[in-house]
Design a protein around this motif. Structure first.
Motif, short mmCIF file in Angstrom:
data_model
loop_
_atom_site.label_atom_id
_atom_site.label_comp_id
_atom_site.label_asym_id
_atom_site.label_seq_id
_atom_site.Cartn_x
_atom_site.Cartn_y
_atom_site.Cartn_z
N TYR B 106 -7.64 -1.04 6.85
CA TYR B 106 -7.95 -0.76 8.26
C TYR B 106 -7.30 -1.80 9.16
O TYR B 106 -6.61 -1.46 10.14
CB TYR B 106 -9.47 -0.74 8.41
N SER B 109 -3.41 -1.38 9.13
CA SER B 109 -2.76 -0.18 9.66
C SER B 109 -3.16 0.10 11.10
O SER B 109 -2.40 0.72 11.83
CB SER B 109 -3.07 1.03 8.79
N LYS B 110 -4.34 -0.35 11.52
CA LYS B 110 -4.77 -0.01 12.88
C LYS B 110 -4.73 -1.21 13.84
O LYS B 110 -4.89 -1.04 15.03
CB LYS B 110 -6.19 0.57 12.85
N TRP B 111 -4.61 -2.40 13.33
CA TRP B 111 -4.54 -3.57 14.21
C TRP B 111 -3.27 -4.35 13.86
O TRP B 111 -3.32 -5.54 13.56
CB TRP B 111 -5.79 -4.45 14.05
N ARG B 112 -2.17 -3.62 13.87
CA ARG B 112 -0.90 -4.21 13.44
C ARG B 112 -0.56 -5.47 14.24
O ARG B 112 -0.78 -5.52 15.43
CB ARG B 112 0.23 -3.21 13.65
N TYR B 174 -5.03 5.34 5.81
CA TYR B 174 -5.38 5.19 7.23
C TYR B 174 -4.18 5.41 8.14
O TYR B 174 -4.35 5.70 9.32
CB TYR B 174 -5.99 3.81 7.49
N ALA B 175 -2.98 5.22 7.60
CA ALA B 175 -1.80 5.45 8.43
C ALA B 175 -1.77 6.90 8.90
O ALA B 175 -1.18 7.21 9.93
CB ALA B 175 -0.52 5.12 7.65
N PRO B 178 -4.81 9.50 13.03
CA PRO B 178 -4.07 9.31 14.28
C PRO B 178 -4.54 8.06 15.04
O PRO B 178 -5.75 7.84 15.18
CB PRO B 178 -4.41 10.57 15.10
N ASP B 179 -3.57 7.29 15.54
CA ASP B 179 -3.90 6.11 16.34
C ASP B 179 -4.68 6.49 17.59
O ASP B 179 -5.48 5.70 18.11
CB ASP B 179 -2.62 5.37 16.75
N VAL B 182 -8.32 5.91 17.45
CA VAL B 182 -8.72 4.51 17.62
C VAL B 182 -8.62 4.12 19.08
O VAL B 182 -9.52 3.47 19.64
CB VAL B 182 -7.84 3.59 16.75
N GLU B 183 -7.52 4.55 19.73
CA GLU B 183 -7.33 4.19 21.14
C GLU B 183 -8.44 4.78 22.01
O GLU B 183 -8.99 4.11 22.89
CB GLU B 183 -5.97 4.66 21.63
N THR B 186 -11.41 2.73 21.67
CA THR B 186 -11.31 1.45 22.41
C THR B 186 -11.61 1.66 23.88
O THR B 186 -12.27 0.82 24.51
CB THR B 186 -9.89 0.85 22.30
#
Lengths: 374, 288
Positions: B106, B109-112, B174-175, B178-179, B182-183, B186
């Motif tokens: 996680y 992949s999501k907080w690169r 997780y890739a 879809p981002d 997550v966005e 946020t």
């Protein structure tokens, strides 16, 4: 999401324990192994298990002992064995795996069942596989009875106990052989670079090749690693172990190839058919080139497995059969049975170098291309 | 993990009369291949069911006249305790490394962040090293913690060296989430942990299944750590089996029955959940 927000700190905090653990357990321990391999820890049995053993720095002496020492012939044979093993194991898995994938790609009835049958050995441990195949390959039983089904006399090949070897070469010729092979590869590179119009690279590889081959012709024949000739080759007892390993792992290549075949768009095949390609022509010119990257990954994965393999050998031929032994097994015995930790660490380091040759270029190319996308 | 073996095939090729002969050839090939894969299993079961005095090399392939189930009880008596060791080891190590892998995947992949891929490649290297190259320091370390001979030392080793593959599988899994999800979270004011709990974790079930199956199989089947870090009371089943089968004078029904017992858990997992097993298998070939 800019700057060091709280979330970003959390993500680092989450990763930190794993990063620290792996830094210690992988890189720290590797460094420690390399250090131990340059000491004499355990070379004196009295000191090996002492609470505070006296350990002296000896540099590359352990490596020198392994490659040229009178007592370490077993290790040199293992090095040769592991190369042959890797070669035949990879070839066997690729051929059988590709064959099975091509057959399954023809959509036979009950495809799921066939796939299950070809893949199940993957779920077994090498110890279980080794136990089963040890019984299959008993001298007068198992596989040696197959010819009888056709009315022929039973076979008498001593699968795991053969002491015969083929393709033997003198260990003293190793520097010569290595220099010649590397030299030829360099010539090949030079020719390719010249064709591609890269003059600097062509000249550099050409000069290196000339130097190496010149050394091989003039100096090489006079280098003596050992006082007497020592022959090493492909020990026939390994054939049985290779068969068992292929039995276990060829399903893996089948799964890889099948995923690859299923990923080829139907339109491509249709287009090739419209262009008048025969079945064979379609495989030759359309499908096989598309499978090339899969073949490369399979070779790398299988290669690193086979360089490390030892539990299969342990279970099939036992730890003390020098004709089937491999460096990975020797490392375990040297370190934990004979307590010669420094020598064991040296063997471990050599194994790591062999595996790194296979894995590092693969990992770096894998992630360089990905970083480019991101 | 974009490559998976589809469970069902595309449109089947039409079978006309002309193709008949080729189809027959196809099935002949399949049967020969299946024999190669299944004959060892036939021999395994047949031998395990023979009584010791019925086992000799000349009649290796014959099915036993009288079934002797006692081999399994004998084998259980010899390696049953080790099976339980393996079960405890595999369950605990699998759960721990799956949880850590999920969090790592996680975060990666999501907080690169800059250099995430390089860091990940450095982590992955740990999956491929020959464990012989870390075995001596590992042995010393486990011993210095006072865990030599206890199952916890072995669990520690398996959790740490399992991290690369579990992280890899979760990161690739997780890739595909879809981002945008997550966005959106946020923007709604969710942070690192609430996104994990409310968005990522509920979506992770298939990922967990793949990782748990893969890791369980790996840990159950492992031999080198088992042989190095444990002693008689804590040895897992692979080591016990190798000792059972090692002697020359042993009657073969016993190691064969032992091999069946030792193989059964992972084999069952594979037969019941094979699809996920294959996905883990393919994930091991790295490409994301």
């Amino acid at each position: 999401m800019k700057g060091l927000s709280r979330d970003r700190l959390w993500s680092i905090a989450v990763l930190l324990p794993s990063v620290v653990l792996l830094a210690v357990f992988v890189y720290g321990f590797i460094a420690r192994t390399v250090y131990v391999s340059m000491t004499d820890w355990g070379n004196d049995p009295a000191q090996a298990l002492a609470v505070n053993p006296i350990i002296r720095w000896v540099g590359f002496a352990n490596y020198q002992e392994l490659f040229t020492g009178f007592l370490q012939g077993r290790f040199r044979q293992e090095l040769v064995s592991t190369i042959f093993f890797t070669l035949f194991f990879i070839l066997g898995c690729l051929a059988l795996g590709l064959g099975l994938a091509l057959v399954l790609d023809r959509n036979p009835r009950g495809e799921g069942l066939w796939r299950t049958i070809f893949l199940f050995p993957m779920s077994l441990s090498f110890i279980v596989t080794g136990t089963i195949w040890r019984w299959m390959l008993q001298p007068q039983g198992g596989v040696n009875q197959f010819p009888q089904a056709l009315g022929l006399p039973a076979g008498n090949f001593s699968w795991l106990s053969s002491t015969e070897g083929i393709w033997k070469f003198d260990w003293n010729a190793l520097p010569l052989i290595t220099a010649s092979v590397v030299g030829l590869v360099l010539i090949l590179l030079a020719v390719r670079a010249a064709r591609a119009g890269d003059r600097t690279r062509a000249i550099v590889s050409g000069v290196c090749a000339a130097l190496l081959l010149g050394w091989a012709l003039l100096v090489g024949p006079n280098v003596r690693l050992l006082p007497a000739p020592e022959l090493h080759g492909f020990n026939l007892a390994l054939i049985g172990i290779i068969i068992a390993a292929v039995w276990q792992m060829s399903g893996y290549t089948m799964a890889l190839y099948l995923a690859g075949l299923r990923g080829i768009p139907e339109e491509l095949r249709e287009a090739a058919k419209v262009d008048g390609a025969s079945d064979f022509g379609m495989y030759r010119h359309v499908i096989f080139p598309l499978l090339a990257p899969i073949t490369l990954s399979a070779m790398i994965i299988l290669g690193h497995i086979s360089l490390k393999i030892f539990d299969l050998v342990y279970a099939m031929a036992g730890p003390d059969n020098t004709y089937t032994s491999v460096p990975a097994l020797n490392m375990y015995l040297t370190s934990f049975r004979q307590n010669q930790f420094a020598l064991g660490a040296a063997i471990g380091t050599i194994l790591l170098i062999l595996v790194a040759f296979v894995i590092v270029p693969y990992l770096s190319s894998s992630f360089r291309s990905e970083e480019g996308h991101a | 993990m974009t490559t998976t073996v589809p469970a069902t095939k595309a449109a089947p090729t039409p079978t006309s009369g002309k193709l008949g002969l080729r189809r027959v050839g196809l099935y002949v090939l399949l049967v020969i291949a299946a024999l190669f894969f299944l004959l060892p299993i036939y021999l395994l079961i047949a031998t395990a069911l023979k009584s010791p005095d019925a086992i000799n090399l000349a009649t290796t392939w014959q099915w036993p006249r009288a079934l002797n189930w006692a081999s399994f009880a004998d084998a259980w008596g010899k390696i049953g305790g080790n099976m339980l060791n393996s079960l405890f080891l595999a369950v605990v190590a699998t759960i721990l490394s799956a949880l850590l892998g999920s969090l790592n995947g996680y975060a990666l992949s999501k907080w690169r962040f800059r250099g995430a891929n390089t860091l990940f490649a450095l982590m992955l290297f740990g999956m491929f090293i020959p464990y012989q190259a870390v075995l001596i320091p590992l042995f010393q370390f486990v011993k210095s913690l006072g865990l030599y001979g206890s199952i916890w030392g072995l669990i520690l080793a398996h959790v740490v060296y399992g991290l690369p593959i579990t992280t890899l599988i979760f990161r690739n899994y997780y890739a595909e989430v879809p981002d945008a999800l997550v966005e959106a979270a946020t923007i709604d004011g969710a942070g690192f942990w609430s996104i994990y709990r409310q968005v990522i974790f509920p979506l992770s079930v298939p990922g967990f299944v793949v990782v748990i199956i893969w890791e369980f199989t790996q840990v159950w089947n492992e031999f080198l750590f088992a042989a190095t870090l444990t002693n008689t009371s804590s040895q897992p089943v692979t080591y016990a089996l190798s000792q059972l089968a090692g002697g020359q004078a042993v009657s073969w029904n016993l190691p064969m029955a032992g091999a069946i017992l030792a193989a059964l858990p992972t084999l069952l997992v594979y037969i019941l959940l094979g699809r996920f097993f294959v996905r883990g298998l393919l994930a091991g070939s790295v490409k994301g």
